[in-house]
Design a protein around this motif. Structure first.
Motif, mmCIF file in Angstrom:
data_model
loop_
_atom_site.group_PDB
_atom_site.id
_atom_site.type_symbol
_atom_site.label_atom_id
_atom_site.label_comp_id
_atom_site.label_asym_id
_atom_site.label_seq_id
_atom_site.Cartn_x
_atom_site.Cartn_y
_atom_site.Cartn_z
ATOM 1 N N ILE A 1 -3.735 9.436 -39.959
ATOM 2 C CA ILE A 1 -2.896 10.396 -39.504
ATOM 3 C C ILE A 1 -2.903 11.630 -40.826
ATOM 4 C CG2 ILE A 1 -0.286 11.052 -39.225
ATOM 5 C CD1 ILE A 1 -0.228 8.310 -37.831
ATOM 6 N N ALA A 2 -2.861 10.841 -41.951
ATOM 7 C CA ALA A 2 -2.814 11.660 -43.006
ATOM 8 C C ALA A 2 -4.067 12.703 -43.387
ATOM 9 C CB ALA A 2 -2.626 10.899 -44.410
ATOM 10 N N GLY A 3 -5.197 11.847 -43.008
ATOM 11 C CA GLY A 3 -6.491 12.687 -42.929
ATOM 12 C C GLY A 3 -6.270 13.850 -41.880
ATOM 13 N N ILE A 4 -5.989 13.470 -40.698
ATOM 14 C CA ILE A 4 -6.085 14.401 -39.696
ATOM 15 C C ILE A 4 -5.061 15.596 -40.136
ATOM 16 C CG2 ILE A 4 -5.308 15.011 -37.506
ATOM 17 C CD1 ILE A 4 -5.919 12.262 -36.522
ATOM 18 N N GLY A 5 -3.863 15.286 -40.713
ATOM 19 C CA GLY A 5 -2.857 16.234 -41.101
ATOM 20 C C GLY A 5 -3.565 17.220 -42.170
ATOM 21 N N ILE A 6 -4.226 16.585 -43.118
ATOM 22 C CA ILE A 6 -5.007 17.370 -44.231
ATOM 23 C C ILE A 6 -6.108 18.489 -43.651
ATOM 24 C CG2 ILE A 6 -6.537 17.210 -46.257
ATOM 25 C CD1 ILE A 6 -5.075 14.771 -46.791
ATOM 26 N N VAL A 7 -6.894 18.018 -42.529
ATOM 27 C CA VAL A 7 -7.756 18.645 -41.989
ATOM 28 C C VAL A 7 -7.193 19.805 -41.325
ATOM 29 C CG1 VAL A 7 -9.578 18.750 -40.189
ATOM 30 C CG2 VAL A 7 -9.589 16.710 -41.676
ATOM 31 N N VAL A 8 -6.048 19.567 -40.605
ATOM 32 C CA VAL A 8 -5.506 20.618 -39.877
ATOM 33 C C VAL A 8 -4.923 21.616 -40.822
ATOM 34 C CG1 VAL A 8 -3.277 21.186 -38.645
ATOM 35 C CG2 VAL A 8 -4.801 19.201 -37.879
ATOM 36 N N LEU A 9 -4.249 21.144 -41.883
ATOM 37 C CA LEU A 9 -3.801 22.057 -43.234
ATOM 38 C C LEU A 9 -5.092 22.956 -43.594
ATOM 39 C CD1 LEU A 9 -1.399 23.059 -44.804
ATOM 40 C CD2 LEU A 9 -1.946 21.150 -46.159
ATOM 41 N N LEU A 10 -6.164 22.337 -43.979
ATOM 42 C CA LEU A 10 -7.262 23.153 -44.422
ATOM 43 C C LEU A 10 -7.740 24.046 -43.433
ATOM 44 C CD1 LEU A 10 -9.012 20.333 -46.431
ATOM 45 C CD2 LEU A 10 -7.817 22.253 -47.400
ATOM 46 N N ALA A 11 -7.862 23.598 -42.267
ATOM 47 C CA ALA A 11 -8.063 24.812 -41.168
ATOM 48 C C ALA A 11 -7.074 25.998 -41.157
ATOM 49 C CB ALA A 11 -8.274 24.105 -39.787
ATOM 50 N N VAL A 12 -5.855 25.700 -41.170
ATOM 51 C CA VAL A 12 -5.000 26.863 -41.156
ATOM 52 C C VAL A 12 -5.148 27.812 -42.353
ATOM 53 C CG1 VAL A 12 -2.606 27.464 -41.067
ATOM 54 C CG2 VAL A 12 -3.361 25.641 -39.544
ATOM 55 N N THR A 13 -5.566 27.208 -43.391
ATOM 56 C CA THR A 13 -5.529 28.020 -44.594
ATOM 57 C C THR A 13 -6.867 28.440 -44.776
ATOM 58 O OG1 THR A 13 -5.888 26.084 -45.970
ATOM 59 C CG2 THR A 13 -3.482 26.791 -45.693
ATOM 60 N N GLY A 14 -7.985 28.330 -43.886
ATOM 61 C CA GLY A 14 -9.163 28.678 -44.070
ATOM 62 C C GLY A 14 -9.909 28.001 -45.357
ATOM 63 N N ARG A 15 -9.696 26.621 -45.602
ATOM 64 C CA ARG A 15 -10.449 26.049 -46.629
ATOM 65 C C ARG A 15 -11.214 24.822 -45.953
ATOM 66 N NH1 ARG A 15 -5.676 25.549 -51.116
ATOM 67 N NH2 ARG A 15 -5.299 27.834 -51.292
ATOM 68 N N LEU A 16 -11.519 24.856 -44.736
ATOM 69 C CA LEU A 16 -12.068 23.611 -44.165
ATOM 70 C C LEU A 16 -13.470 23.499 -44.630
ATOM 71 C CD1 LEU A 16 -11.370 21.707 -41.739
ATOM 72 C CD2 LEU A 16 -12.378 23.160 -39.968
#
Length: 236
Positions: free
Chosen positions: A36-51
């Protein structure tokens, strides 16, 4: 700052949830939280343009993940299986089948024979319990003891006020010896073990069960006798 606060709150919630999990389920729970934490980090990076950082990290870690991930998933599956085995004990008589949950100490039961066959004990009314108890006493003493044990664990002593026979012979029933000799399968069911259990596993299961049902801890003489019989059957 709001993001940091959110991370702290979520971490505390996750820690409290993890702490309330049974010990046997904590390893799968940790893996679930990590996912769950990993998915959350991926979503956060995608939103901030750092994917792109994620892809770079995955490319770097791919050889390691390829080796480690299968063993982790296998361990989680085994951990789940271990958590399920030994989590419940089953005690059967001619009329009743009971299950005792090791974690909560709660009992559940099903009627196997007689006018109420097929019904769950949880669905019976007080008058039906007393009717079933009279039937058990007339047909099978073991079933009567088992039902009395269930009633004691669920209702305490309050049900005895409505039971005419309790004042006469209830105590002698409870302190009598348990029924006929156990088969190996019955002994394993009582201790919540699988065939092939080692001597150490039998001893640990017996100790764990006695802590739940020993008469000195408000438990049942009948169940304690059955648990002792199960241990003797498997170790004898």
């Amino acid at each position: 700052m709001p993001l940091t606060l959110l991370v702290i709150v979520l971490s505390v919630v996750a820690w409290l949830w993890l702490r309330n999990q049974p010990a046997s389920q904590r390893k799968p729970a940790i893996l679930k939280l990590a996912l769950i934490a990993g998915i959350g980090i991926v979503v956060l990076l995608a939103v901030t343009g750092r994917l792109h950082f994620v892809f770079a990290a995955l490319a770097f870690l791919y050889p390691l993940l390829r080796r480690v991930l299968p063993s982790l998933l296998s361990g989680a599956a085994n951990g789940g299986a271990e958590g399920k085995s030994g989590n419940q004990s089953r005690v059967s008589s001619d009329i009743l089948e009971m299950s005792l949950d090791h974690d909560s100490g709660t009992m559940s039961g099903k009627i196997l024979k007689g006018p109420m066959a097929g019904r769950e004990l949880a669905d019976l009314s007080e008058s039906e319990f007393l009717e079933l108890l009279r039937y058990c006493r007339a047909q099978d003493e073991d079933s009567a003891r088992l039902l009395e044990t269930y009633l004691d664990r669920r209702f305490g002593d309050s049900w005895r006020a409505d039971d005419d026979a309790s004042n006469d012979d209830g105590e002698s029933r409870e302190h009598g010896n348990a029924g006929g000799p156990l088969t190996e399968r019955e002994a394993l069911d009582i201790l919540g073990l699988e065939p092939g259990a080692s001597r150490e596993e039998v001893i640990r299961a017996h100790r764990r069960m006695m802590q739940k049902v020993h008469p000195d801890h408000g438990g049942s003489n009948y169940l304690a006798a059955r648990i002792n019989e199960a241990k003797e059957c498997l170790l004898g």
